[in-house]
Design an enzyme around this catalytic site. Structure first.
Site, short mmCIF file in Angstrom:
data_model
loop_
_atom_site.label_atom_id
_atom_site.label_comp_id
_atom_site.label_asym_id
_atom_site.label_seq_id
_atom_site.Cartn_x
_atom_site.Cartn_y
_atom_site.Cartn_z
CG ASP A 265 18.54 53.94 -15.33
OD1 ASP A 265 18.53 55.18 -15.22
OD2 ASP A 265 19.28 53.22 -14.63
C1 BGC Z 1 20.90 55.77 -13.04
C2 BGC Z 1 19.62 55.89 -12.28
C3 BGC Z 1 19.27 57.33 -12.08
C4 BGC Z 1 19.19 57.99 -13.44
C5 BGC Z 1 18.77 59.45 -13.40
C6 BGC Z 1 20.91 56.61 -14.29
O1 BGC Z 1 22.15 56.67 -14.89
O2 BGC Z 1 21.14 54.41 -13.34
O3 BGC Z 1 19.73 55.22 -11.06
O4 BGC Z 1 18.08 57.46 -11.37
O5 BGC Z 1 20.45 57.91 -14.06
O6 BGC Z 1 19.77 60.26 -12.93
#
Ligand code: BGC
Length: 715
Positions: A265
């Protein structure tokens, strides 16, 4: 699995090029700024342009022409001409926006989630996107957590079905088919159990709970062929998920046979240092590559330390080769080596974005996602008369929920949609009332005057709830009531002595108990997307008879959380008697305000002749469902089972099946479920997934709290 092309490339690639494939940064680093959604700190990433030119993917940048240009510029500089992969958070909408996933799940209709994600795929593929960071399938039991809106809810079975439908919706039968994009299930694993509902918090889950309740939805995505799996922000069993070898190698790859790509993530690899697992980026790169995380999103430890780790003999080059292979295989499967733009096409964008057909489907799906919570015979409204409309959600043109990076405008406001149905509408107090975060607006004198405007209306609709920005990532709350002023407005409107209908916009079950007694009808609208207002107007006027069922329980009070239906029996279950040494709260009953599976329609059904019998060696549970009213009803018949005693204790109820049937006025239908041993299996103390013979309570009903039961010995 690999191809000759990929193996030949891997042989030619330098370690720097491999580590570049294993790193993802925002388009900001290629000099483009719009479309960048920053959800974490952009620390000084200590990289230079030569590194940027080798990176294998980027995120959240949209537009056919823009992405084609970015791809061209990138390929021009790329030594081995390996195309870049464009990923994005197109989760429940890009241009045409669908209900938030929690609401989609309330439709209890996986086809809806499938069709919504299929349209999201088509629209975003035309804008150059290759892969979506969805579906999110974290099981959720705590509405304080803002991200419950992205989840299919509290039930493992429903969650798995919805997740599977979404993977198939995004990816289609084959990624060679036009308008498909690869899917990425997230956040592996257990992120939904963040302590206290506080985002990014650590997770305390027993191994049993993890396997029994939290893992099945991710597994469903893997079984449906999902191409990517994302880590979570949480620590679990003392290890951040991004460095969690047991999750990513032992379970995901070895046990489940996942062959695709894994990604961290946003910034989560860097966060393993902050978590205190490793001393620095060098340690983070080592731990996370060893754990099996192929792509590092939004930090740069792989490119900074990967080579050094290998040279110093601290990390096997085989791990880097395997991660690179996984990524290149996905690029090959997406056809990028033959057509690096894939389906990016400006003409298709024009044709598809918010096209009539997509909007039509969005309205149908939105209608099915609405849950009618209370109705004192007020709804549906006859199509004449005057309606007073008040509250902060009546005149707004954006009710999307926290994760829309494309078009966030509704087709109509609610006020417009109700007028469209032929009502005289008088609005009042539609502005200035703070929603959750800034809810300190007082009902002052001018508001008194405003409210008087509604004195002669036949009915009043009040649109209340939480700001879309108060939901989603980084939007945890300890107070999930409506703002003080919204509650005050509702009480004040009630004094006008008119039937009062509350429509609640929220990304989570709110604590609405205080307003239930004063409202004649309550509609949970969630955030329904582009066609929200039209869908609500259809429900309010009875053009559509509401059929949604709650995918997450509504607590009576925040102090009850977690409150979910599939809980265990205690040794001292509460029976309603006023006893002391019993499992209960002194100040509140144990039940939720509205249970999982609950939802009303404008008609009445009765379930009769429930039985469980053996027919041709099959165990069949059946019930006759009678529509006792003259309106057509879409009914969700739910099957729950309890394993009465087993070598590990089992929940008092678990959803094991549901059927949606449409009953014409006064029609009756028999609904059957086959009870199989497969659905009675569970993870035993030794983590074998087994069926144990014994007594089972088989229950069929309208929701998790309203069931009929037969006990059977099954061997
Ligand atoms: C979130 C994810 C997301 C990623 C990319 C993160 O902060 O937890 O769910 O896909 O950002 O934007």
């Amino acid at each position: 699995m690999s191809s000759e092309r990929i193996e030949a490339l891997i042989t030619k690639m330098t370690i720097e090029e491999k580590l570049g494939q294993m790193t993802q940064l925002s388009p900001f680093f290629w000099g483009v700024e719009d479309g960048v959604d920053i959800t974490g700190p952009l620390e000084a990433l200590s990289i230079d342009n030569s590194v940027v030119s080798r990176l294998g993917s980027t995120l959240n940048y949209f537009g056919a022409d823009k992405l084609k240009k970015l791809q061209d510029d990138y390929l021009e500089k790329s030594r081995l001409k390996i195309p870049m992969l464009f990923m994005a958070d197109v989760i429940y909408g890009y241009k045409t926006v669908f209900p938030i996933p929690l609401a989609l799940s309330c439709s209890f209709n996986p086809q809806n989630y499938h069709d919504a994600t299929q349209i999201v795929a088509k629209e975003s593929a035309a804008s150059g996107i290759h892969l979506t960071f969805a579906p999110m399938s974290d099981l959720v039991r705590d509405p304080r957590w803002g991200r419950v809106m992205e989840s299919p809810g509290e039930d493992p079975y429903l969650n798995a079905m919805m997740t599977e439908a979404a993977v198939r919706g995004f990816q289609g039968d084959s990624l060679n088919d036009k308008g498909t994009i690869a899917a990425c299930v997230k956040h592996f694993a257990g992120y939904g159990a963040s302590q206290g509902g506080r985002d990014y918090n650590w997770v305390e889950l027993s191994k049993h709970s993890l396997w029994q309740y939290y893992l099945p939805s991710y597994k469903a995505a893997v079984d449906a062929g999902v191409k990517m799996v994302m880590t979570a922000f949480n620590v679990i069993d003392g290890i951040p998920t991004s460095a969690n070898k047991s999750l990513f190698r032992d379970i995901l790859r070895d046990k489940w046979g996942f062959k695709g790509v894994t990604i961290s993530d946003y910034g989560a690899i860097d966060e393993t240092v902050i978590n205190g697992l490793v001393k620095d980026g060098y340690g983070a790169a080592k731990a996370c590559i060893e754990a099996g995380i192929d792509i590092e999103m939004m930090s740069t430890h792989y490119v900074q330390y990967g080579k050094k780790l290998v040279e110093e003999g601290r990390l096997s080059i085989d791990l880097i080769n395997q991660a690179t292979r996984n990524i290149l295989m996905l690029k090959e499967e997406l056809g990028l080596f033959d057509n690096p733009y894939r389906y990016a096409d400006a003409k298709e964008e024009q044709k598809l974005h918010k096209c009539k057909e997509h909007l039509k489907r969005a309205r149908e799906i939105a209608r099915e996602s609405i849950v009618l919570l209370k109705n004192n015979q007020i709804l549906p409204l006859e199509e004449n008369g005057s309606i007073g409309m008040a509250g902060p959600f009546v005149a707004v043109d954006s009710t999307m929920g926290g994760w829309v990076l494309g078009d966030d405008k509704n087709s109509f406001t609610l006020e417009e949609a109700i007028r469209e149905k032929g009502f005289d509408v008088i609005t009042s107090v539609t502005k200035g009332l703070g929603a959750m975060q800034d809810g300190c607006f007082d009902i002052e004198d001018w508001v008194e005057e405003e409210i008087k405007k509604l004195e002669h209306c036949d009915v009043i609709i009040v649109g209340v709830g939480e700001n879309a920005q108060d939901t989603g990532e980084g939007a945890s709350k300890t107070n999930i009531r409506l703002s003080y002023n919204q509650e005050k407005l509702i009480y004040r409107l009630k004094q006008l002595n008119k039937p009062l209908i509350a429509i609640i916009f929220s990304g989570r079950p709110l604590e609405i108990k205080p307003i239930v007694p004063v409202c004649d009808a309550i509609i949970e609208a969630w955030f329904l997307g582009t066609e929200s207002s039209g869908a609500l107007a259809d429900v309010i006027t009875g053009v559509y008879n509401p059929s949604g069922r709650l995918a997450m329980s509504f607590p009576q009070t925040v102090g009850q959380i977690p409150v979910h239906y599939n809980c265990y029996n205690t040794g001292r279950p509460y029976s309603g008697k006023d006893e002391r040494y019993i499992s209960r709260y002194l100040d509140c009953s144990n039940e939720p305000l509205y249970p999982f599976g609950y939802g009303l329609s404008y008609g009445e059904t009765e379930y009769t002749e429930f039985k469980v019998e053996t027919v041709k060696n099959k165990m069949i549970a059946s019930v006759i469902v009678i529509n006792k009213s003259n309106v057509e009803i879409k009914e969700t018949v739910q099957l729950y089972i309890r394993d009465v005693y087993a070598t590990v204790v089992r929940p008092i109820k678990e959803l094991k099946g549901f059927r949606q049937i449409v009953l014409k006025g006064y029609e009756k239908q028999r609904v059957e479920f086959e009870i199989t041993k497969e659905m009675l299996k569970f993870y035993r103390y030794d983590y074998e997934y087994v069926f144990e013979e014994g007594e089972f309570d088989i229950m069929i009903g309208k929701n998790s709290a309203d069931t009929q039961m037969v006990r059977k010995y099954i061997s």
